[in-house]
Design an enzyme around this catalytic site. Sequence first.
Site, mmCIF file in Angstrom:
data_model
loop_
_atom_site.group_PDB
_atom_site.id
_atom_site.type_symbol
_atom_site.label_atom_id
_atom_site.label_comp_id
_atom_site.label_asym_id
_atom_site.label_seq_id
_atom_site.Cartn_x
_atom_site.Cartn_y
_atom_site.Cartn_z
ATOM 1 N N HIS A 1 -26.657 6.719 34.704
ATOM 2 C CA HIS A 1 -27.683 6.005 33.963
ATOM 3 C C HIS A 1 -27.748 4.566 34.450
ATOM 4 O O HIS A 1 -26.720 3.887 34.528
ATOM 5 C CB HIS A 1 -27.395 6.033 32.462
ATOM 6 C CG HIS A 1 -28.405 5.271 31.666
ATOM 7 N ND1 HIS A 1 -29.702 5.716 31.525
ATOM 8 C CD2 HIS A 1 -28.341 4.089 31.026
ATOM 9 C CE1 HIS A 1 -30.381 4.834 30.806
ATOM 10 N NE2 HIS A 1 -29.571 3.823 30.492
ATOM 11 N N SER A 2 -28.953 4.106 34.794
ATOM 12 C CA SER A 2 -29.201 2.733 35.225
ATOM 13 C C SER A 2 -28.329 2.396 36.432
ATOM 14 O O SER A 2 -28.465 3.025 37.467
ATOM 15 C CB SER A 2 -28.980 1.781 34.041
ATOM 16 O OG SER A 2 -29.444 0.490 34.341
ATOM 17 N N MET A 3 -27.409 1.442 36.316
ATOM 18 C CA MET A 3 -26.538 1.123 37.444
ATOM 19 C C MET A 3 -25.727 2.353 37.860
ATOM 20 O O MET A 3 -25.464 2.566 39.037
ATOM 21 C CB MET A 3 -25.599 -0.027 37.097
ATOM 22 C CG MET A 3 -24.702 -0.426 38.260
ATOM 23 S SD MET A 3 -23.414 -1.602 37.804
ATOM 24 C CE MET A 3 -22.220 -0.509 37.043
ATOM 25 N N SER B 1 -31.065 8.627 35.182
ATOM 26 C CA SER B 1 -31.898 8.150 34.085
ATOM 27 C C SER B 1 -31.851 6.631 34.107
ATOM 28 O O SER B 1 -30.916 6.035 34.637
ATOM 29 C CB SER B 1 -31.404 8.686 32.732
ATOM 30 O OG SER B 1 -30.168 8.118 32.375
#
Length: 158
Positions: free
Chosen positions: A97-99, A125
């Site tokens: 997720h993200s990073m 995501s």
Amino acid sequence: MPAESARIGRDWLRRIGERANPGAVRLFYFPYASIGAAAYRDWGAALLAEAEAHAVQLPGREDRLFARPFCEMGELPDALVPDLLAALDRPFAFFGHSMGAIICWELSRRLKSEQQIEPMRIFVSGCRACSSSRVVHSLINRTRDDIVRRLGHGLKAE
């Protein structure tokens, strides 16, 4: 905790849930910036029996608070690959997720080029796939349990 799990990536990996299935696909969760593996501690219960979940614990987080964090993305796969290889002895998938999405993408590239292995799936995501702007499945407005179930269904053979 079984001896096998204690040996596999002891510094980097945290098993999610109690399920240890020798034939299961391993699903590795990569957390977003400034959060640790505990963010995924409740995600194991909703997975299918065919999956065994582990969260990656990055340096500078939770029980690795005093480990030197990375300042350059390229350094992270260099450090993670040797410990993670022992856990890649069966089919595996990554979720970030993200990073964490960027980390799992870069790690996948490194594994493919240097070890000739790659995940059966990469789920991202909070970040577009690095190679595409196309959204395959939208998880917007879904519950956490629904997202975890969808991840598990994505691990089934096509």
